[in-house]
Design a protein around this motif. Structure first.
Motif, PDB file in Angstrom:
ATOM      1  N   LEU A 171     -41.813 -44.715 -16.612  1.00 33.73           N
ATOM      2  CA  LEU A 171     -40.874 -44.066 -17.520  1.00 33.73           C
ATOM      3  C   LEU A 171     -41.612 -43.416 -18.683  1.00 33.73           C
ATOM      4  O   LEU A 171     -42.170 -44.105 -19.527  1.00 33.73           O
ATOM      5  N   ASN A 176     -29.109 -39.545 -21.091  1.00 32.21           N
ATOM      6  CA  ASN A 176     -29.886 -40.611 -21.717  1.00 32.21           C
ATOM      7  C   ASN A 176     -28.956 -41.809 -21.930  1.00 32.21           C
ATOM      8  O   ASN A 176     -28.067 -41.766 -22.774  1.00 32.21           O
ATOM      9  N   ASN A 220     -35.644 -39.233 -22.647  1.00 31.50           N
ATOM     10  CA  ASN A 220     -34.964 -39.791 -21.474  1.00 31.50           C
ATOM     11  C   ASN A 220     -34.456 -41.203 -21.678  1.00 31.50           C
ATOM     12  O   ASN A 220     -33.534 -41.642 -20.989  1.00 31.50           O
ATOM     13  N   ALA A 221     -35.097 -41.951 -22.569  1.00 33.69           N
ATOM     14  CA  ALA A 221     -34.718 -43.347 -22.786  1.00 33.69           C
ATOM     15  C   ALA A 221     -35.216 -43.794 -24.150  1.00 33.69           C
ATOM     16  O   ALA A 221     -36.090 -43.163 -24.742  1.00 33.69           O
ATOM     17  N   THR A 236     -32.593 -41.158 -13.651  1.00 30.24           N
ATOM     18  CA  THR A 236     -33.646 -40.919 -14.643  1.00 30.24           C
ATOM     19  C   THR A 236     -34.450 -39.690 -14.246  1.00 30.24           C
ATOM     20  O   THR A 236     -34.804 -39.526 -13.070  1.00 30.24           O
ATOM     21  N   THR A 238     -29.729 -45.693 -12.718  1.00 29.34           N
ATOM     22  CA  THR A 238     -28.963 -46.674 -13.478  1.00 29.34           C
ATOM     23  C   THR A 238     -27.595 -46.769 -12.816  1.00 29.34           C
ATOM     24  O   THR A 238     -26.887 -45.758 -12.689  1.00 29.34           O
TER      25      THR A 238
END
Length: 451
Positions: free
Chosen positions: A182, A234, A199-200, A114, A100
């Protein structure tokens, strides 16, 4: 007769106000049209006289981008390419290196890598700057151009030149591109402690968290000593998933509220009955890369005394972006509200302060690496009610618990000091002596301690 005169006078007064208001509105409209005329004059001059020919679409997109960039760091215009990228990320699959990134003063800066991606495995860190790709300088270019160059066919390689604050020289990292699948949630068990790594916050996160909690119980053949919710690095994601995840650990109460421009524009979201963690002790891990949706979860569990928050202060993004479709292929991502934790705190700028500050001692650069946070971004929204009491609480003395070096920890087999400290904390909370001291009755004593 007197009443009639009063009514007549009132009516005349009301009518008399109309031209004044209309005149005021008209004056405002005139000023707006003048500004738009000026914009069109600039557009025509650039279109007709700029040294290179530029198509109208590029000029108009640049104007829209400039308008939104003048508001805050998170409002933006999404063309067809950006819109597709956003949809694939929220759906949980995208291609690339697992980074990111954002543009800062013409340089590509890493916001977060990530987990379980080429960038993460290579040791790239939040706050690193990427200056060259395959030896070619990317400084001064657009973020889209840099992202396009980093993406490519899976299996092909790319060389990144990285500048890390605190290090004297840049260094090169060669990464192999791959399809990034992901997995928003992973779980493991350490010393009978369940670890849920988020993580997301994409469309699968809420369901994946509940599945992880059930899987931990099944793997142990019973309940664990407690749980660790790892929200480090995150960058956030969908608001509804942050609410869903928080609800998995709460029996009742407000999770978060969002407040718009008007005083009456308030939406509140509440937890439903059912704690999938059985009221057992919870530690939430955060760091400077924990942002937005991650901060909503940490703030909700902290305010309800349902968890101990450990690590370092989080990113501090306390605003809500709404996706407003313009056409089938374009959209506007606009900041429309601020969000607040159940106690009424805004994390904007200040972030979530951990209950126990635990440095990442296993990272040899943890002291020298600058942390990028919301307050560092240009035109970030101001938190008008923030209170900074860290100076009052800091006695300036080193904490003897955190004196170990990265080399010492490595010899002890500790690769992640914050996680190791959290596991040991859960174990201490679950000893018979602690449970007895807390008064274990109808429900687990640790639940009384943390709720």
């Amino acid at each position: 007769m007197a009443k009639t005169l009063l009514r007549t006078a009132g009516l005349i007064a009301a009518v008399a106000l109309v031209p004044a208001v209309s005149a005021s509105l008209a004056q405002s409209d005139v000023q707006t049209y003048r500004e738009l005329d000026q914009f069109m004059s600039v557009f025509e001059r650039v279109r007709g006289e700029y040294v290179d020919k530029v198509d109208d679409k590029t000029l108009i997109k640049g104007a829209i981008d400039g308008m939104l960039a003048s508001l805050d760091p998170h409002s933006s215009y999404l063309d067809a390419r950006d819109f597709d990228n956003l949809k694939t990320q929220t759906d949980g699959n995208y291609g690339g290196l697992g980074l990111t990134v954002q543009l800062e003063d013409g340089a590509v800066k890493i916001v977060s890598p990530t987990e379980d991606t080429p960038a993460y495995r290579a040791g790239l860190k939040a706050g690193d700057f990427i200056t060259h790709l395959d030896g070619n300088l990317i400084y001064g270019g657009s973020l889209d151009e840099s992202v396009d160059k980093m993406r490519g066919r899976p299996g092909t390689q790319i060389r990144l030149t990285v500048v890390r604050p605190g290090r004297d020289k840049p260094f090169d990292v060669t990464l192999t591109r791959e399809i990034i699948q992901l997995r928003p949630v992973k779980w493991e068990i350490k010393d009978r402690v369940g670890i849920v790594n988020i993580n997301a916050f994409n469309r699968q996160t809420g369901d994946a968290v509940r599945s992880a909690l059930v899987s931990i119980d099944k793997a142990l053949g019973g309940k664990p000593l407690g749980y660790i919710v790892d929200l480090r690095a995150n960058p956030g994601g969908l608001l509804d998933q942050a609410i869903d995840v928080s609800d998995s650990f709460l029996e009742r109460g407000e999770v978060v509220s969002q407040r718009g421009r008007e005083k009456a524009d308030i939406e509140r979201y509440y937890a439903k009955p059912g704690d999938f963690a059985h009221g057992l002790p919870i530690v939430v891990l955060v760091d400077a890369g924990s942002a937005s949706a991650a901060e909503i979860v940490a703030g909700a569990l902290q305010d309800h005394h349902r968890a101990l928050v450990m690590g370092e202060r989080s990113f501090g993004k306390g605003s809500v972006q709404t996706l407003l479709p313009l056409t089938e292929q374009t959209a506007l991502r606009l900041t429309t509200a601020r969000y607040y934790t159940p106690s009424g705190r805004s994390v904007q700028e200040g972030g979530i302060e951990p209950d126990i500050a635990v440095p990442q001692l296993s990272d040899p650069d943890y002291k020298s690496r600058p942390r990028l946070r919301e307050a560092d971004l240009r035109r970030h929204l101001i938190n008008e009610v923030k209170v900074d009491d860290r100076v009052l609480e800091d006695d300036g003395k080193p904490d003897p618990r955190f004196a170990a070096t990265a080399d010492t920890l490595k010899k002890q087999g500790i690769e992640d000091f914050q996680l190791d400290y959290a596991v040991k904390t859960i174990s201490r909370l679950s000893t018979p002596a602690v449970l007895a001291a807390l008064g274990n009755t109808a429900r687990p004593a640790a639940q009384k301690r943390l709720r």
